[in-house]
Design an enzyme around this catalytic site. Sequence first.
Site, PDB file in Angstrom:
ATOM      1  N   THR A   1      -8.960   1.382  -7.973  1.00  0.00           N
ATOM      2  CA  THR A   1      -7.781   2.141  -8.394  1.00  0.00           C
ATOM      3  C   THR A   1      -8.027   2.644  -9.811  1.00  0.00           C
ATOM      4  OG1 THR A   1      -6.236   0.955  -7.008  1.00  0.00           O
ATOM      5  CG2 THR A   1      -5.345   1.836  -9.044  1.00  0.00           C
TER       6      THR A   1
ATOM      7  N   ARG B   1       1.247   1.243   4.844  1.00  0.00           N
ATOM      8  CA  ARG B   1       1.290   0.339   3.677  1.00  0.00           C
ATOM      9  C   ARG B   1       1.188   1.126   2.358  1.00  0.00           C
ATOM     10  NH1 ARG B   1      -2.000  -0.984  -1.000  1.00  0.00           N
ATOM     11  NH2 ARG B   1      -1.378  -3.059  -1.641  1.00  0.00           N
ATOM     12  N   VAL B   2       2.063   0.821   1.446  1.00  0.00           N
ATOM     13  CA  VAL B   2       2.025   1.421   0.117  1.00  0.00           C
ATOM     14  C   VAL B   2       1.986   0.296  -0.916  1.00  0.00           C
ATOM     15  CG1 VAL B   2       3.251   2.898  -1.532  1.00  0.00           C
ATOM     16  CG2 VAL B   2       3.343   3.439   0.906  1.00  0.00           C
ATOM     17  N   GLY B   3       1.123   0.426  -1.893  1.00  0.00           N
ATOM     18  CA  GLY B   3       1.002  -0.590  -2.941  1.00  0.00           C
ATOM     19  C   GLY B   3       1.849  -0.254  -4.152  1.00  0.00           C
ATOM     20  N   ASP B   4       1.496  -0.870  -5.261  1.00  0.00           N
ATOM     21  CA  ASP B   4       2.270  -0.712  -6.494  1.00  0.00           C
ATOM     22  C   ASP B   4       1.985   0.598  -7.227  1.00  0.00           C
ATOM     23  OD1 ASP B   4      -0.356  -1.806  -6.885  1.00  0.00           O
ATOM     24  OD2 ASP B   4       0.152  -2.076  -8.997  1.00  0.00           O
TER      25      ASP B   4
ATOM     26  N   THR C   1      -3.658  -2.296 -12.123  1.00  0.00           N
ATOM     27  CA  THR C   1      -4.555  -2.405 -10.976  1.00  0.00           C
ATOM     28  C   THR C   1      -4.573  -3.861 -10.545  1.00  0.00           C
ATOM     29  OG1 THR C   1      -6.835  -2.332 -10.203  1.00  0.00           O
ATOM     30  CG2 THR C   1      -6.527  -2.536 -12.581  1.00  0.00           C
TER      31      THR C   1
ATOM     32  N   GLY D   1      -1.503  -5.289  -5.091  1.00  0.00           N
ATOM     33  CA  GLY D   1      -0.292  -4.487  -5.155  1.00  0.00           C
ATOM     34  C   GLY D   1       0.980  -5.184  -4.723  1.00  0.00           C
TER      35      GLY D   1
HETATM   36  N1  ASP Z   1      -2.980  -1.952  -6.768  1.00  0.00           N
HETATM   37  C1  ASP Z   1      -3.629  -1.203  -5.738  1.00  0.00           C
HETATM   38  C2  ASP Z   1      -2.869  -1.348  -4.446  1.00  0.00           C
HETATM   39  O1  ASP Z   1      -2.403  -2.434  -4.166  1.00  0.00           O
HETATM   40  C3  ASP Z   1      -5.038  -1.606  -5.499  1.00  0.00           C
HETATM   41  C4  ASP Z   1      -5.931  -1.734  -6.701  1.00  0.00           C
HETATM   42  O2  ASP Z   1      -5.467  -1.822  -7.824  1.00  0.00           O
HETATM   43  O3  ASP Z   1      -7.163  -1.744  -6.504  1.00  0.00           O
HETATM   44  O4  ASP Z   1      -2.792  -0.394  -3.693  1.00  0.00           O
END
Ligand code: ASP
Length: 309
Positions: free
Chosen positions: A176, A204-207, A227, A230
């Site tokens: 990320t 799915r959606v992360g942070d 990063t 998430g």
């Molecule tokens: N935080 C990101 C997610 O969960 C992944 C990452 O930081 O590599 O989508």
Amino acid sequence: MNTFSMAIHGGAGTLVKGMMTPELESRYKQALKNALDKGYLILEAGGSAIEAVEEAVKLLEDSPLFNAGKGAVFTATGSHEMDASIMDGKTLSAGAVSLITGIKNPVSLARDVMEQSDHVFLAGEGAMQFAKELKYSLEAPAYFYDEFRHNQWLEIKDTDSFQLDHSKKKDSKFGTVGAVACDKEGNIAAATSTGGMTNKKWGRVGDSPMVGAGNYANNKTCAVSCTGSGEFFIRGVVAYDVACLMEHKNMSLADAATEVINKRILELGGDGGLIAVDAKGNLAMPFNTEGMYRACKSSNGLEEVSIYK
Ligand code: ASP
């Protein structure tokens, strides 16, 4: 004139030193430096923090080394679904997109949501429709293909597992990307962009695209790009938590960022890191993993490009 400064990251994780050749390490560092310089030169020329973070993130998205834009991880169906967000600390305006495909620079689409729509967050088909109306051209899936990411996916394809780039269980590349900046006017901004998790499904959606979780900016406190895992960063409302500690507990940027990454998110079970800047140009880049691809530069002379602790 305000101290101006810039920090970027290319993901946090359990970086297995054995996997990193000197050649690869210098490629990563060069890619980080290119993105950092791009943003910093904009600030030096009197440009805005929002411009600097967008341009720096675009370069990181264009590099196949990172899990964002070109080189984004594969979903369960073998596609790429990307998420991005951007926030302006001066106006508190924000833009975010999630589950988009074929867009070369998701961060620019997030900025367009912020500036060209009445909304903050557009997802999936609707976000793609918005991009179409703004005449974005679409890249073919081959543009995003990266052999390493594909092999990562083949290993877990057709199983129920999904994999964060920085999973402890796996040797892998990380990815990320994000940027924070403080310009000569003392305005700050943050941007974050990601392909998310390998083999992710169900939308799915992360942070990363979530205002306050993976990305946040407010001139009163700080600009933050995260990063990490998430799901935990969403529950910890991590980026906003750093701002809250500064605002309500009067903590410094460095203390607030360290408290969140080395204590609060660990207690929740999350791993990762963040980059942050305040309106005086102070920087912080804490992480609780073995490493985080990161770089920063400030008009006060500070300069760093690092991967490991
Ligand atoms: N935080 C990101 C997610 O969960 C992944 C990452 O930081 O590599 O989508």
